[in-house]
Design a protein around this motif. Structure first.
Motif, mmCIF file in Angstrom:
data_model
loop_
_atom_site.group_PDB
_atom_site.id
_atom_site.type_symbol
_atom_site.label_atom_id
_atom_site.label_comp_id
_atom_site.label_asym_id
_atom_site.label_seq_id
_atom_site.Cartn_x
_atom_site.Cartn_y
_atom_site.Cartn_z
ATOM 1 N N LYS A 154 21.269 40.678 -11.395
ATOM 2 C CA LYS A 154 20.692 39.472 -11.996
ATOM 3 C C LYS A 154 19.861 38.693 -10.990
ATOM 4 O O LYS A 154 18.854 38.079 -11.349
ATOM 5 N N VAL A 155 20.284 38.717 -9.730
ATOM 6 C CA VAL A 155 19.510 38.030 -8.684
ATOM 7 C C VAL A 155 18.160 38.710 -8.512
ATOM 8 O O VAL A 155 17.119 38.052 -8.399
ATOM 9 N N GLY A 176 16.000 38.264 -11.649
ATOM 10 C CA GLY A 176 15.592 36.873 -11.818
ATOM 11 C C GLY A 176 14.581 36.407 -10.795
ATOM 12 O O GLY A 176 14.217 35.232 -10.758
ATOM 13 N N ASN A 177 14.126 37.338 -9.933
ATOM 14 C CA ASN A 177 13.122 37.022 -8.908
ATOM 15 C C ASN A 177 13.578 35.896 -7.975
ATOM 16 O O ASN A 177 12.799 35.018 -7.603
ATOM 17 N N TYR A 178 14.869 35.933 -7.607
ATOM 18 C CA TYR A 178 15.408 34.927 -6.693
ATOM 19 C C TYR A 178 15.397 35.402 -5.240
ATOM 20 O O TYR A 178 15.964 34.750 -4.373
ATOM 21 N N MET A 179 14.758 36.547 -4.969
ATOM 22 C CA MET A 179 14.837 37.124 -3.640
ATOM 23 C C MET A 179 13.460 37.295 -3.011
ATOM 24 O O MET A 179 12.597 37.962 -3.567
ATOM 25 N N ASP A 180 13.278 36.675 -1.842
ATOM 26 C CA ASP A 180 12.120 36.986 -1.014
ATOM 27 C C ASP A 180 12.605 37.896 0.108
ATOM 28 O O ASP A 180 13.773 38.293 0.138
ATOM 29 N N SER A 238 15.766 36.568 2.052
ATOM 30 C CA SER A 238 17.053 36.685 1.374
ATOM 31 C C SER A 238 17.471 38.147 1.246
ATOM 32 O O SER A 238 18.660 38.460 1.294
ATOM 33 N N GLU A 298 24.994 31.094 -4.500
ATOM 34 C CA GLU A 298 23.740 30.349 -4.342
ATOM 35 C C GLU A 298 23.275 30.265 -2.892
ATOM 36 O O GLU A 298 22.113 29.987 -2.613
ATOM 37 N N LYS A 299 24.169 30.530 -1.945
ATOM 38 C CA LYS A 299 23.815 30.521 -0.529
ATOM 39 C C LYS A 299 23.613 31.944 0.008
ATOM 40 O O LYS A 299 23.532 32.140 1.205
ATOM 41 N N TYR A 300 23.552 32.907 -0.897
ATOM 42 C CA TYR A 300 23.363 34.315 -0.568
ATOM 43 C C TYR A 300 24.525 34.897 0.227
ATOM 44 O O TYR A 300 24.354 35.848 0.988
ATOM 45 N N LYS A 348 11.105 45.481 -7.371
ATOM 46 C CA LYS A 348 11.532 45.151 -8.743
ATOM 47 C C LYS A 348 11.418 46.351 -9.684
ATOM 48 O O LYS A 348 11.061 46.218 -10.847
#
Length: 317
Positions: free
Chosen positions: A99-100, A103-107, A110, A144-146, A202
């Motif tokens: 999901k992370v 959801g494109n929460y990773m650069d 991260s 949320e803090k990886y 992705k």
């Protein structure tokens, strides 16, 4: 299906129950929140899977790592149609890595943070002669803090090295798992390479086959590297991925991967020590004093690379 073994009340409600998925549940005896999953009995599961899993989970309890989930309870659950095993694990307030990623929460920062923590968990497990064998984006949870917590340790080893083929797992299995049902440390490295590729681009590198033979054909076909965006920023990380998933000249230890990852960290100056605790390369619980000085960042990264090299070389003496 909301009450398992008269003790565990499933709190998450899905329209369709998914076998192998980690569901949040309440332990009615202890009044605590746990994760529970049901594993459907199938042709891949050995007849001694349950007693072996009890033994392996006891050994797992002795491993001290913030990134490895403990198994709390194991048993058999019978539905009207099927025989299942239930596995209860400690709760972690996070979501599946899948999901992370989706959801494109990773650069890249991260991705590196999470990768390093996965590697530290594997290194700790390997020091106790325990591989994972079923690493995927569904059994790695991220907060949320990886921070991360990895689940499903012991499942493959308790099944005498045969992956039990949980839902959505076939695309993460190594060629020798698909071909001869053999699992080792290299299987984990291959799975990590698949996860990293998906995190960066992705998309799954080989796609998802409907069965073992079709999945092997997709792997043999290889990756169309021209279809993904490789640039100066991610090329060092992509090279790590390539070495994780290729069949020759592969990584032979976690330390080798950490060395290459530390080189990537050294080059990418915007990854700060507050994001990547380099000292955890040698100890899962050690915390390095933080500094914002750019020169000190690079100096420490270089020093750690040298230390890892010395450590790795000394292991072969």
């Amino acid at each position: 299906m909301e009450d398992i073994a008269g003790r565990y009340e499933i709190l998450d409600k899905d329209n369709k129950f998914i076998f192998g998925k980690l569901y949040r549940a309440r332990d009615l005896e202890e009044d605590t929140i746990v994760f529970i999953q049901l594993i459907k009995d199938n042709i891949y599961i050995n007849e001694k899977f349950l007693p072996n899993l009890i033994d392996e989970s006891t050994m797992l309890a002795q491993i001290n790592s913030h990134h490895i989930a403990k198994i709390l309870d194991i048993g058999i659950y019978l539905t009207d149609e099927e025989r299942c095993f239930y596995v209860v694990s400690e709760y972690f307030s996070g979501i599946e890595l899948r999901k992370v990623i989706k959801g494109n929460y990773m650069d890249l920062n991260s991705i590196v943070k999470i990768t390093k923590k996965i590697l530290m968990a594997l290194k700790t497990a390997y020091s106790h002669n325990l591989y994972h064998g079923s690493l995927s984006e569904d059994n790695i949870f991220v907060d949320e803090k990886y921070n991360i917590k990895i689940y499903d340790f012991c499942l493959t080893k308790a099944n005498k090295g045969v992956n039990i083929r949980k839902d959505n797992s076939i695309a993460f299995l190594s060629p020798h798992q698909l071909n001869i049902n053999y699992t080792d440390y290299e299987s984990d490295f291959f799975s990590l390479g698949i996860i990293l590729f998906d995190a960066i681009f992705k998309k799954m590198p080989f796609g998802i086959g409907k069965d073992e033979q079709s999945m092997l054909k997709l792997i043999d076909k290889g990756i169309d590297w021209n279809s993904v965006a490789i640039n100066n920023e991610n090329i060092a990380l992509v090279n790590i991925v390539k070495k994780l998933i290729r069949r020759t000249e592969k990584y032979s230890s976690v330390n080798e991967i950490l060395i290459d990852l530390s080189k990537f960290m050294y080059v990418k100056a915007d990854i700060a020590p507050k994001d990547i605790k380099i000292s955890e390369i040698d100890n899962d619980n050690t915390v390095l004093n933080k500094t914002d000085n750019k020169f000190m960042q690079k100096l420490m990264l270089l020093a750690m690379t040298i230390i890892i090299l010395i450590t790795t070389i000394s292991q072969f003496k």
